[in-house]
Motif scaffolding. Structure first.
Motif, PDB file in Angstrom:
ATOM      1  N   SER A   1       0.825  -1.211   0.000  1.00 43.26           N
ATOM      2  CA  SER A   1       0.000   0.000   0.000  1.00 43.26           C
ATOM      3  C   SER A   1       0.861   1.264   0.000  1.00 43.26           C
ATOM      4  CB  SER A   1      -0.945  -0.002   1.199  1.00 43.26           C
ATOM      5  OG  SER A   1      -1.888  -1.044   1.057  1.00 43.26           O
ATOM      6  N   ILE A   2       1.953   1.249   0.744  1.00 39.83           N
ATOM      7  CA  ILE A   2       2.857   2.395   0.757  1.00 39.83           C
ATOM      8  C   ILE A   2       3.429   2.626  -0.636  1.00 39.83           C
ATOM      9  CG2 ILE A   2       5.102   3.225   1.618  1.00 39.83           C
ATOM     10  CD1 ILE A   2       4.350   1.801   4.313  1.00 39.83           C
ATOM     11  N   GLU A   3       3.844   1.546  -1.274  1.00 35.25           N
ATOM     12  CA  GLU A   3       4.408   1.675  -2.633  1.00 35.25           C
ATOM     13  C   GLU A   3       3.345   2.117  -3.635  1.00 35.25           C
ATOM     14  OE1 GLU A   3       7.589   1.735  -3.250  1.00 35.25           O
ATOM     15  OE2 GLU A   3       7.979   1.251  -1.155  1.00 35.25           O
ATOM     16  N   LEU A   4       2.140   1.592  -3.501  1.00 35.39           N
ATOM     17  CA  LEU A   4       1.051   2.024  -4.389  1.00 35.39           C
ATOM     18  C   LEU A   4       0.728   3.507  -4.185  1.00 35.39           C
ATOM     19  CD1 LEU A   4      -1.417  -0.997  -4.201  1.00 35.39           C
ATOM     20  CD2 LEU A   4      -0.267  -0.140  -6.250  1.00 35.39           C
ATOM     21  N   ALA A   5       0.663   3.931  -2.938  1.00 33.03           N
ATOM     22  CA  ALA A   5       0.357   5.339  -2.654  1.00 33.03           C
ATOM     23  C   ALA A   5       1.438   6.254  -3.226  1.00 33.03           C
ATOM     24  CB  ALA A   5       0.213   5.559  -1.147  1.00 33.03           C
ATOM     25  N   ARG A   6       2.691   5.867  -3.053  1.00 35.62           N
ATOM     26  CA  ARG A   6       3.806   6.668  -3.590  1.00 35.62           C
ATOM     27  C   ARG A   6       3.715   6.732  -5.121  1.00 35.62           C
ATOM     28  NH1 ARG A   6       8.297   4.253  -1.254  1.00 35.62           N
ATOM     29  NH2 ARG A   6       8.260   5.764   0.421  1.00 35.62           N
ATOM     30  N   GLY A   7       3.486   5.599  -5.742  1.00 39.66           N
ATOM     31  CA  GLY A   7       3.383   5.569  -7.205  1.00 39.66           C
ATOM     32  C   GLY A   7       2.214   6.383  -7.727  1.00 39.66           C
ATOM     33  N   LEU A   8       1.072   6.274  -7.061  1.00 36.58           N
ATOM     34  CA  LEU A   8      -0.091   7.064  -7.470  1.00 36.58           C
ATOM     35  C   LEU A   8       0.179   8.558  -7.323  1.00 36.58           C
ATOM     36  CD1 LEU A   8      -3.079   5.027  -6.009  1.00 36.58           C
ATOM     37  CD2 LEU A   8      -2.630   5.512  -8.424  1.00 36.58           C
ATOM     38  N   ALA A   9       0.887   8.927  -6.266  1.00 34.51           N
ATOM     39  CA  ALA A   9       1.199  10.343  -6.053  1.00 34.51           C
ATOM     40  C   ALA A   9       2.114  10.873  -7.150  1.00 34.51           C
ATOM     41  CB  ALA A   9       1.838  10.545  -4.681  1.00 34.51           C
ATOM     42  N   VAL A  10       3.083  10.075  -7.561  1.00 40.94           N
ATOM     43  CA  VAL A  10       3.983  10.506  -8.638  1.00 40.94           C
ATOM     44  C   VAL A  10       3.215  10.614  -9.952  1.00 40.94           C
ATOM     45  CG1 VAL A  10       6.001   9.878 -10.022  1.00 40.94           C
ATOM     46  CG2 VAL A  10       6.066   9.641  -7.526  1.00 40.94           C
ATOM     47  N   SER A  11       2.414   9.613 -10.276  1.00 39.29           N
ATOM     48  CA  SER A  11       1.675   9.666 -11.544  1.00 39.29           C
ATOM     49  C   SER A  11       0.611  10.761 -11.538  1.00 39.29           C
ATOM     50  CB  SER A  11       1.057   8.306 -11.874  1.00 39.29           C
ATOM     51  OG  SER A  11       0.051   7.958 -10.960  1.00 39.29           O
ATOM     52  N   ALA A  12       0.131  11.144 -10.356  1.00 38.34           N
ATOM     53  CA  ALA A  12      -0.871  12.214 -10.266  1.00 38.34           C
ATOM     54  C   ALA A  12      -0.317  13.554 -10.737  1.00 38.34           C
ATOM     55  CB  ALA A  12      -1.392  12.339  -8.841  1.00 38.34           C
ATOM     56  N   LEU A  13       0.998  13.696 -10.717  1.00 36.09           N
ATOM     57  CA  LEU A  13       1.604  14.947 -11.184  1.00 36.09           C
ATOM     58  C   LEU A  13       1.275  15.225 -12.642  1.00 36.09           C
ATOM     59  CD1 LEU A  13       5.119  14.543  -9.536  1.00 36.09           C
ATOM     60  CD2 LEU A  13       3.271  16.051  -8.782  1.00 36.09           C
ATOM     61  N   MET A  14       0.943  14.186 -13.403  1.00 29.62           N
ATOM     62  CA  MET A  14       0.656  14.332 -14.827  1.00 29.62           C
ATOM     63  C   MET A  14      -0.840  14.314 -15.133  1.00 29.62           C
ATOM     64  SD  MET A  14       3.513  14.806 -16.034  1.00 29.62           S
ATOM     65  CE  MET A  14       4.905  14.975 -14.959  1.00 29.62           C
ATOM     66  N   ARG A  15      -1.659  14.349 -14.099  1.00 30.21           N
ATOM     67  CA  ARG A  15      -3.113  14.379 -14.307  1.00 30.21           C
ATOM     68  C   ARG A  15      -3.685  15.679 -13.765  1.00 30.21           C
ATOM     69  NH1 ARG A  15      -2.431   8.932 -12.570  1.00 30.21           N
ATOM     70  NH2 ARG A  15      -3.018   9.422 -10.445  1.00 30.21           N
TER      71      ARG A  15
END
Length: 192
Positions: A156-170
């Motif tokens: 979950s920590i890794e998913l949250a981090r990844g989602l936060a990074v990809s959110a920069l492009m949305r």
């Protein structure tokens, strides 16, 4: 009586030291968020904090030491805020996602990217990243109790981090839709 008034009105050396460090740490985070790591300088941080360059060097002799300490300071504050809020276990994943937003995430992201090519920063970041990961695990255990296995917490920590990074492009709207669509699948995957 006059002596008591003077003592109460003046700060101790430890209080002055703590105040100077806090100013420097806050200024470092603000500078990282505003200018990025490459635009951050110890001189600029000292100026923003309103302290002398000598005071800055006394507390933090290198840029790496200052910016890593600033993010660590923010991590500590953020963890206390999350735990004091007594979050709802039903919203534990959402609370975790919130940890990867705002100035803390922006400042940390600047350091992660810069650490890729800066060996001194990379070395300084390793203990901080361990501390961040440990703090997130402790926070999730506190919030979720036994509802998530250690592996589910790490995932979950890794998913949250990844989602936060990809959110920069949305856009904020598309990010909200994206999260609403993925959140049920994420919870179904990790919840016991």
């Amino acid at each position: 009586m006059i002596h008591d008034t003077v003592t109460q009105g003046s700060r101790t050396q430890a209080q002055r030291t703590a105040a100077t460090r806090a100013k420097l740490l806050d200024a470092a985070v603000d500078t990282l968020v505003e200018l990025g790591y490459s635009g951050t300088s110890t001189h600029g941080i000292a100026k923003r904090a309103g302290v002398s360059r000598g005071a800055q060097l006394h507390h933090f002799p290198t840029k790496e030491a200052l910016v890593v300490a600033a993010v660590e300071h923010l991590v500590d504050k953020r963890l206390v805020e999350i735990l004091e809020a007594e979050p709802d276990p039903e919203l534990g994943i959402e609370t975790l996602m919130d940890a990867f937003s705002g100035p803390l995430f922006d400042a940390a992201l600047e350091l992660w990217v810069a650490a890729r090519t800066d060996p001194a920063l990379h070395a300084a970041m390793i203990p901080l990243e361990r501390k961040v990961s440990d703090a997130l695990r402790v926070g999730m255990l506190e919030i979720m109790g036994g509802r998530l296995s250690p592996e589910a917490i790490d995932l979950s920590i890794e998913l949250a981090r990844g989602l936060a990074v990809s959110a920069l492009m949305r856009t904020p709207e598309s990010d909200r839709e994206f999260r609403e669509r993925l959140l049920p699948a994420w919870k179904a995957l990790v919840m016991q």
